[in-house]
Design an enzyme around this catalytic site. Structure first.
Site, short mmCIF file in Angstrom:
data_model
loop_
_atom_site.label_atom_id
_atom_site.label_comp_id
_atom_site.label_asym_id
_atom_site.label_seq_id
_atom_site.Cartn_x
_atom_site.Cartn_y
_atom_site.Cartn_z
N LYS A 1 -57.09 -27.72 -60.45
CA LYS A 1 -57.15 -28.91 -61.31
C LYS A 1 -55.94 -29.80 -61.05
CE LYS A 1 -58.84 -28.12 -65.47
NZ LYS A 1 -58.77 -27.43 -66.78
N ARG B 1 -53.57 -28.32 -70.25
CA ARG B 1 -54.77 -27.80 -69.59
C ARG B 1 -54.41 -26.73 -68.58
NH1 ARG B 1 -57.42 -32.95 -66.89
NH2 ARG B 1 -59.33 -31.71 -67.18
N GLY C 1 -64.39 -22.27 -68.34
CA GLY C 1 -64.24 -21.78 -69.70
C GLY C 1 -63.28 -20.62 -69.89
N MET D 1 -59.91 -20.44 -69.38
CA MET D 1 -58.62 -20.80 -69.96
C MET D 1 -58.84 -22.02 -70.84
SD MET D 1 -56.36 -18.92 -68.24
CE MET D 1 -56.45 -17.90 -66.79
N ARG E 1 -63.56 -31.49 -58.75
CA ARG E 1 -63.51 -30.22 -58.02
C ARG E 1 -64.82 -30.08 -57.26
NH1 ARG E 1 -64.18 -26.52 -63.44
NH2 ARG E 1 -66.07 -27.53 -64.14
N HIS F 1 -71.67 -23.68 -70.30
CA HIS F 1 -71.17 -22.40 -69.78
C HIS F 1 -72.32 -21.57 -69.22
CE1 HIS F 1 -69.91 -18.15 -70.25
NE2 HIS F 1 -68.77 -18.62 -69.76
N ARG G 1 -91.14 3.02 -38.22
CA ARG G 1 -91.12 4.44 -38.61
C ARG G 1 -92.56 4.93 -38.61
NH1 ARG G 1 -88.46 1.61 -42.33
NH2 ARG G 1 -86.23 1.90 -42.65
N ARG H 1 -90.17 4.51 -33.22
CA ARG H 1 -89.49 5.78 -33.31
C ARG H 1 -90.52 6.89 -33.49
NH1 ARG H 1 -85.76 7.04 -38.35
NH2 ARG H 1 -87.79 7.16 -39.34
N GLU I 1 -77.27 9.17 -34.19
CA GLU I 1 -77.09 9.35 -35.63
C GLU I 1 -76.42 10.66 -35.99
OE1 GLU I 1 -80.99 9.08 -37.49
OE2 GLU I 1 -81.96 9.80 -35.68
N SER J 1 -79.86 3.18 -30.39
CA SER J 1 -79.92 2.47 -31.66
C SER J 1 -79.20 3.33 -32.69
CB SER J 1 -81.38 2.27 -32.08
OG SER J 1 -81.42 1.67 -33.36
N THR K 1 -77.49 4.32 -38.82
CA THR K 1 -76.23 4.48 -39.55
C THR K 1 -76.39 5.16 -40.90
OG1 THR K 1 -76.49 2.15 -40.12
CG2 THR K 1 -74.87 2.69 -38.44
N ASP L 1 -78.14 8.09 -41.35
CA ASP L 1 -77.85 9.48 -40.99
C ASP L 1 -76.45 9.64 -40.41
OD1 ASP L 1 -79.78 11.52 -41.58
OD2 ASP L 1 -81.21 10.38 -40.38
N CYS M 1 -80.10 0.14 -36.58
CA CYS M 1 -81.31 0.02 -37.38
C CYS M 1 -81.17 0.65 -38.75
CB CYS M 1 -82.50 0.62 -36.65
SG CYS M 1 -82.32 2.39 -36.38
N TYR N 1 -77.93 -6.30 -30.93
CA TYR N 1 -78.69 -6.82 -32.07
C TYR N 1 -78.46 -5.96 -33.30
CZ TYR N 1 -81.78 -2.89 -31.28
OH TYR N 1 -82.25 -1.62 -31.15
P1 ADP Z 1 -62.06 -26.97 -68.78
O1 ADP Z 1 -61.42 -26.23 -67.66
O2 ADP Z 1 -62.57 -26.08 -69.86
O3 ADP Z 1 -63.02 -28.00 -68.32
P2 ADP Z 1 -60.23 -29.13 -69.21
O4 ADP Z 1 -58.76 -28.96 -69.07
O5 ADP Z 1 -60.88 -29.78 -68.07
O6 ADP Z 1 -60.85 -27.72 -69.52
O7 ADP Z 1 -60.44 -29.92 -70.55
C1 ADP Z 1 -61.46 -29.79 -71.49
C2 ADP Z 1 -62.01 -31.14 -71.85
O8 ADP Z 1 -60.97 -32.00 -72.34
C3 ADP Z 1 -62.61 -31.85 -70.67
O9 ADP Z 1 -63.76 -32.53 -71.10
C4 ADP Z 1 -61.55 -32.83 -70.27
O10 ADP Z 1 -62.08 -33.95 -69.66
C5 ADP Z 1 -60.91 -33.18 -71.60
N1 ADP Z 1 -59.52 -33.59 -71.42
C6 ADP Z 1 -58.53 -32.87 -70.88
N2 ADP Z 1 -57.40 -33.56 -70.83
C7 ADP Z 1 -57.67 -34.78 -71.35
C8 ADP Z 1 -56.89 -35.95 -71.55
N3 ADP Z 1 -55.62 -36.01 -71.21
N4 ADP Z 1 -57.50 -37.00 -72.10
C9 ADP Z 1 -58.79 -36.94 -72.47
N5 ADP Z 1 -59.58 -35.88 -72.31
C10 ADP Z 1 -59.02 -34.79 -71.75
MG MG Z 2 -62.62 -29.32 -66.99
MG MG Z 3 -61.49 -24.45 -70.66
#
Ligand code: ADP
Ligand code: MG
Ligand code: MG
Length: 902
Positions: A34, A104, A113, A115, A343, A465, A572, A628, A771, A790, A793, A795, A858, A878
């Protein structure tokens, strides 16, 4: 290390890159995905709110030390914050013009989701008033404040989220609104008071908020759910996560503000069109959480055309820059667009293939890159079942299509309902196929999602998620079924008045987004997709290993050929003996000790075998077919001793009690006793090490002779009709060259005799399976007789480890893997240090005796990508695998060749 740089501003991404030796990959390791991408977007001039990244090294120092920031880190954070203040002209904690930030997390690999992010840091009772006055929008200010307390409370202080949600629900009900965005200022102020009763330790001092949030991110790296996710996704535990502190921009400032997520291409189909969800007047997680119904991205083009145009330009620019489909987060604050994340986008297997091929056609990546971007497992997905069309429409006609939702992860899944993750795991462990049905999924549900065949949720969008995780693990999923009402206490769900209970069957189609009540048959799809064909064609151009198939019947051979097999690596023949009309003949042949009776039985079997082989030769016109000769111990064709004993006892009881015709019973009894006696004679303590393979051929040469006659009669017949036949006769389980010499002489004589009778010359080879360890060790001698090798693997692994696969996989072997005594199951992936060395030695010494000796594999390992990479390295000609694995093997072999630097 006070001098060490722990903090990089987004516009210092170049410096960070230099600090780690100039590689982008290493920069991502240092700043997390990120952070590195926020820096990169800043460098490209994409509008990104200013901020900075605290490095993953700082996280590692924190978690491996005493949960204390490394020396100098916090000073660098406050200095970087001061620079952000300068850039934005706002001051952190200043009520007259406050800077607010988000905190973040972001590791090297995206962990959806895992962290948690805290938004609106910097607000307190005083600052919120200032913000209200400054923006002239107290509703916005208090909405932001209550979000901060809620997120801080649950993420940093560990308060249960439900408490906050209850307060909100009550407030909505009291106000008679359905949507948080319509709550009044007074309502929000009251919510803040009640939230603080839940988040009792909420710190009023902004800098304390930032410090505690930073620590919480660091700590969450070693939290249970992050560890579970990394285990499931195979992400190393020592990477650490970075922390990004970023100026807040607000999507909740009114009707000209918005927030959303989008992919630059369709993540389900791979189609080149932007796909996403957004919400007016909302902040951050509202979109992914699926709390409010989102709008499709196409509507952004209607409602905010300028913003959409700018966004779509940025999508294309970023795609061109990264040369990869992007997944983006954006926020519109009073008409101004900001990018908050980019990303590489997660995608289905189909989309992965299509996007890789399209990017080549767009001139962005090379064919080599495309072939390396798709994993063998993704190819495998094309071969996964789909709902059978006829069965599906029958179910629909019967009114069993009970719901339609978002088609977020394709393929069909059929199973019984489990309403929570633990239950899903429990039912799966008991042997059930399970469909996990939830209102929505959260990171703590991942174990249940992995245990399930498919996933259904009533809430959530395409980027929820549930959708992301399902796609990543290839689980069919249907989400966002608003009409689905789940009662977790009663363990039932209701849809349009129909009530379905936990444990009942559901069939889901993740490709179409349909949910059926009941159990529907599934079929395997046709893989003649244009993108897949292109990709596999390119792969064929890069690989050195041939790919053959293990196929026993003409239909399998035809399928294998359609999937790209270049021959049959293993047929076989004993499978053919088990068919209902043949088994009695086979048994008669085994029962007799009279050579004339045996010859007659074999004569009866001959036409069946000839027909089998003829079909194979026809199907594989122009390609080699390895047949075989019979391998298993003969007792396998007879009933078991235990069963016979019981049957005999029952017959005796019936005779004694006069139950049935005595003469008939007598005759039956005599026959059973005869069979039992023969089974007793054939009984061996260790049949898998007993009279089987080449040994059987030496003791009963009439049997393989009949098979060779059948092979050559079929080959001559097919060749007369203009089919190009290339039979390769394979003798199993040799361990001494003399065995091979003896049997081969007999069989060659028979083959030559048939060809003379038929007046046809067929090109053929006679070879052996390798084998046993002795076969591998004496490969130089074996190759004097064998014209090809052949590696069996399965056996070879059993005999090298002295482990019986059938017993061990159900027993201690899994325990060995759990305890780390074996790194993985040697029956799934070739054991390189042991079995692999035997293979290498045999290849080298076999070819020293007979230059150009054809060598293949095989065993089941032939379809395993890791083993295929090894086979490439061993210089095999092969690999041979099941027809369904052929496309996977083609790709894996190409990747092995492309990664081969030698
Ligand atoms: P996740 O990895 O769960 O997507 P993010 O760090 O991307 O967590 O953030 C969660 C949400 O908060 C996302 O929708 C992101 O766009 C929003 N967000 C994060 N930082 C800011 C910011 N500085 N201003 C506005 N929205 C933010
Ligand atoms: Mg995000
Ligand atoms: Mg998150």
């Amino acid at each position: 290390m006070p001098d060490k740089k722990w903090v990089y501003a987004f516009d210092e991404v170049g410096e960070a890159e230099e600090a780690v030796g100039g590689s982008w990959d290493a920069a991502r390791g240092l700043l997390g995905g990120k952070g590195a991408n926020l820096g990169e977007m800043t460098r490209l001039g994409v509008p990104v709110p200013p901020g900075f990244t605290v490095t993953t090294e700082a996280c590692n120092a924190y978690v491996s030390g005493d949960e204390a920031f490394p020396e100098g880190m916090w000073d660098q954070v406050t200095a970087a914050l001061a620079k952000v203040e300068e850039k934005t002209g706002k001051t952190f904690g200043d009520p007259t013009n406050p800077l607010l930030v988000s905190c973040r997390s972001g590791a090297k690999f995206s962990m959806p989701g895992m962290m948690d992010t805290v938004l609106n840091i910097g607000l307190n009772d005083e600052v919120v008033e200032g913000l209200a006055a400054l923006t002239n929008d107290p509703r916005f200010a208090y909405d932001s404040y209550r979000r901060l307390i809620q997120m801080f409370g649950s993420v940093v202080l560990g308060a249960a989220d439900e408490g906050f949600e209850e307060v909100l629900t009550e407030a909505r009900e009291a106000a008679g609104v359905t949507d948080d965005a319509h709550l009044s200022v007074d309502a929000l102020k009251q919510i803040v008071v009640r939230f603080k009763e839940i988040a009792v330790d909420f710190p009023e001092t902004p800098i304390d908020q930032l410090r505690l949030a930073t620590e919480a991110v660091f700590k969450s790296w070693s939290g249970k759910r992050a560890v579970d996710y990394r285990n499931a996704a195979g992400i190393p535990h020592d990477l650490g996560t970075a922390v990004n502190v970023q100026t807040m921009v607000f999507g909740n400032m009114g009707e000209d503000s918005a927030t959303g997520v989008a992919m630059s291409r369709d993540g389900s189909t791979g189609e080149n069109s932007i796909e996403g969800d957004w919400l007016v007047n909302a902040q951050g997680e509202d979109v992914v959480a699926g709390i409010r119904a989102t709008k499709p991205i196409a509507q952004l083009a209607d409602e905010m055309p300028d913003v959409y145009q700018q966004f779509s330009d940025i999508c294309h620019r970023l795609e061109n820059h990264y040369r990869e489909m992007q997944d983006l987060e954006f926020t519109v604050e009073r008409g101004k667009l900001w990018l908050l994340q980019t990303r590489d986008g997660k995608r289905t297997a189909q989309a992965a293939v299509r996007i890789a091929v399209d990017l080549v056609e767009d001139g962005l990546i090379s064919k080599e890159e495309a072939v390396q971007r798709v994993s063998p497992e993704q190819i495998d997905f094309f071969l996964h079942p789909q709902l059978d069309l006829a069965a599906r429409s029958a179910a629909a006609d019967e009114g069993n299509l009970i719901a339609t939702g978002l088609n977020v992860s394709p393929g069909a899944a059929v199973g019984v309902i489990a309403f929570d993750a633990d239950k899903a795991v429990e039912m799966a462990e008991a042997g059930d196929k399970v469909i996990l049905v939830r209102p929505e999924t959260k990171p703590d549900d991942v174990h249940g999602m992995l245990a399930a065949e498919g996933i259904v949720t009533s809430r959530g969008g395409r980027t929820s998620h549930a959708a992301l995780v399902a796609r990543q693990f290839g689980k069919p999923a249907v989400v966002g079924i608003a009409a689905l009402d789940i009662d977790l206490d009663a363990r039932t769900m209701e849809i349009d008045g129909r009530v379905v209970a936990e444990g009942e069957w559901l069939s889901i189609d993740g490709t179409l987004g349909e949910v059926y009540y009941g159990k529907i048959d599934t079929v395997v799809p046709d893989i003649s997709d244009r993108w897949l064909s292109s990709l596999l064609d390119w792969a064929d151009g890069f690989r050195r290993l041939g790919v053959r198939a293990n196929a026993d019947y003409p239909v399998d051979a035809e399928r294998a050929r359609a999937y790209g097999a270049q021959g049959i690596g293993l047929c076989r023949t004993e499978h053919m003996f088990f068919e209902a009309e043949r088994l009695p003949i086979v048994q008669r042949m085994i029962m007799t000790e009279d050579s004339e009776v045996r010859r007659q039985a074999l004569d009866e079997l001959l036409p069946y075998q000839r027909e089998d082989f003829y079909g194979l030769f026809k199907a594989m016109d122009g390609l080699p077919v390895i047949i075989r000769l019979i391998d298993p111990p003969l007792h396998e064709f007879l009933p078991s001793f235990e069963v016979l004993t019981v049957e005999i006892a029952n017959l005796k009881i019936r005779l004694a009690s006069g139950d049935g015709d005595a003469t008939a019973l007598q005759a039956e009894l005599a026959e059973k006793e005869q069979v039992r006696d023969r089974v007793e004679v054939l009984h061996e303590a260790n049949p898998m090490l007993g009279l089987r393979g080449v040994r059987l051929g030496i003791i009963i040469p009439e049997l393989p002779k009949m098979q060779v006659r059948a092979i050559f009669e079929a080959a001559c017949a097919a060749q007369k009709e203009g089919t190009k036949v290339i039979p390769e006769v394979m003798i199993p389980l040799s361990s001494h060259v003399n065995e091979l010499r003896r049997l081969k002489a007999v069989l060659t004589k028979e083959a030559e005799a048939v060809m003379a009778e038929q007046g046809v010359e067929v090109e053929y080879m006679m070879g052996t399976m390798v084998e046993t360890p002795r076969a591998a060790l004496t490969a130089a001698q074996l190759a004097e007789e064998a014209e090809f090798f052949s590696f069996g693997t399965n056996d070879l692994t059993q005999t090298t480890f002295a482990i019986s696969r059938d017993d061990a996989e159900a027993g201690f072997l899994m325990e060995y893997i759990k305890q780390g005594i074996l790194p993985e199951n040697p029956f799934a992936s070739i054991d390189a240090d042991g079995v692999g060395r035997l293979i290498q030695l045999a290849v080298k010494e076999g070819r020293a005796t007979r230059p150009g000796l054809e060598v293949g594999i095989c065993g089941e390992h032939g379809g395993d990508p890791k083993s295929i990479t090894l086979c490439h390295g061993y210089g095999l000609d092969y690999v041979s695998c099941s027809p369904f694995r052929v496309p996977v093997a083609r790709l894996a072999a190409a990747q092995a060749a492309l990664n081969d630097k030698s």
